[in-house]
Design an enzyme around this catalytic site. Structure first.
Site, PDB file in Angstrom:
ATOM      1  N   GLY A   1      19.171  71.877  64.592  1.00  0.00           N
ATOM      2  CA  GLY A   1      18.325  73.034  64.821  1.00  0.00           C
ATOM      3  C   GLY A   1      17.161  72.675  65.733  1.00  0.00           C
ATOM      4  CB  CYS A   2      13.803  74.144  66.076  1.00  0.00           C
ATOM      5  SG  CYS A   2      12.236  73.817  66.903  1.00  0.00           S
ATOM      6  CG  PHE A   3      13.689  69.598  69.895  1.00  0.00           C
ATOM      7  CD1 PHE A   3      12.604  70.462  69.933  1.00  0.00           C
ATOM      8  CD2 PHE A   3      14.393  69.383  71.081  1.00  0.00           C
ATOM      9  CE1 PHE A   3      12.205  71.074  71.110  1.00  0.00           C
ATOM     10  CE2 PHE A   3      14.007  69.990  72.273  1.00  0.00           C
ATOM     11  CZ  PHE A   3      12.905  70.845  72.284  1.00  0.00           C
TER      12      PHE A   3
ATOM     13  CE1 TYR B   1      11.524  78.470  64.619  1.00  0.00           C
ATOM     14  CE2 TYR B   1      10.705  76.250  64.191  1.00  0.00           C
ATOM     15  CZ  TYR B   1      11.760  77.120  64.389  1.00  0.00           C
ATOM     16  OH  TYR B   1      13.040  76.649  64.337  1.00  0.00           O
TER      17      TYR B   1
ATOM     18  CG  HIS C   1      10.975  76.268  70.742  1.00  0.00           C
ATOM     19  ND1 HIS C   1      11.028  75.772  69.471  1.00  0.00           N
ATOM     20  CD2 HIS C   1      12.087  75.796  71.370  1.00  0.00           C
ATOM     21  CE1 HIS C   1      12.103  75.020  69.320  1.00  0.00           C
ATOM     22  NE2 HIS C   1      12.768  75.042  70.450  1.00  0.00           N
TER      23      HIS C   1
END
Length: 224
Positions: A59-61, A203, A2
Site C-alpha cells: 500500500g502507501c509507502f 491520512y 497522498h
C-alpha cells in the site's frame, strides 16, 4: 492517495475513521496478528554477515516505511517504486496505476540484530493487510498491491514458505506476490520519512499511526 488528496480525506472523515478501525488483523481467523508464528529459520541467511536488503510493497509507502524505521535492527527504510521501468518511476506516473510499479520500501537491515524472517512477520502482522488485492485502506490500484520483491533465492523460499505457513490463520486468501526484484527506484525527497514530518496529516493519523501503535504493542522488543 497522498498530499494532493487531503481535501478528499477531510470530506470523508467518517469513512476514514472506519478504515482506521479495520487494522491488518481483521481478516485473521483468530483475530490476533500477534499470534503469527515465527518464520521457519534459514541456516544460509543466518550465516550472512553485513548489511542486507529487503524490499516490501504494502500500500502507501508512508506507513510501511514508518513501521520499518521504528524496527530495531533496521539501518534505513526508503520509500520508492519497484516492478516497473526506470523511465516511469515518478510519483505522478506511478499514481495512475499503469506503469507496473508498486509503491515499495527498501529496507536495509543488520541480520545480526533482526532476521529476514522477523521482517516478514512484521510486514504481514502490522505493516499491511496481505489479503487485500490491489488496495490498502482507502487506496486502490495495482500500485498499492501487496508484494515481496526478493533479492536472493533464500529470500524467495522463506517468503513463500511463510505465506503458506500463516495462510490458515486468515479467513481470506493471502494475495501477496513473491517476485524477483529487478530494480528499486527511490521516491521523491518529499515522500521520505513522511510520517515523522507530517504526523497530524489526516491520512497519517487515520491510516499509518495505528500501524506504529500495533508495532509497539505486538513487538515491544523490536520497537524503537
Amino acid at each position: 492517495m497522498h498530499a494532493k488528496n487531503i481535501k478528499y480525506f477531510l470530506e470523508t472523515f467518517s469513512f476514514l475513521t472506519l478504515f482506521a478501525l479495520l487494522l491488518p488483523g481483521q481478516t485473521m481467523a483468530d483475530g490476533q496478528t500477534s499470534r503469527l508464528p515465527e518464520p521457519i529459520k534459514d541456516a544460509h541467511l543466518e550465516k550472512i554477515s553485513g548489511q542486507q536488503t529487503a524490499v516490501f510493497a504494502g500500500g502507501c509507502f508512508w506507513g510501511v516505511e514508518a513501521v520499518f524505521r521504528h524496527t530495531k535492527g533496521v539501518i534505513s527504510a526508503t520509500s520508492g517504486y519497484a516492478g516497473g521501468a526506470a523511465k516511469t518511476a515518478t510519483y505522478e506516473q506511478v499514481s495512475n496505476g499503469r506503469t507496473g510499479h508498486a509503491e515499495s520500501v527498501q529496507v536495509v537491515y543488520d541480520p545480526a540484530q533482526i532476521s529476514y524472517g522477523q521482517l516478514l512477520r512484521i510486514f504481514f502482522a502490522v505493516a499491511h493487510n496481505p489479503t487485500e488485492l490491489n488496495r490498502q485502506d482507502p487506496d486502490h490500484g495495482t500500485q498499492y498491491r501487496s508484494a515481496i520483491f526478493y533479492t536472493s533465492d533464500s529470500q524467495r523460499q522463506i517468503a513463500r514458505t511463510y505465506a503458506d505457513q500463516i495462510q490458515p490463520l486468515y479467513t481470506a486468501p493471502i494475495v501477496t506476490q513473491v517476485v524477483p526484484l529487478q530494480a528499486f527506484y527511490p521516491a521523491e525527497a518529499y515522500h521520505q520519512n513522511y510520517l515523522a514530518l507530517h504526523p497530524t496529516q489526516p491520512y497519517i493519523v487515520f491510516n499509518d499511526l495505528p500501524k506504529l501503535e500495533h508495532l509497539r504493542e505486538q513487538f515491544p522488543a523490536l520497537y524503537q
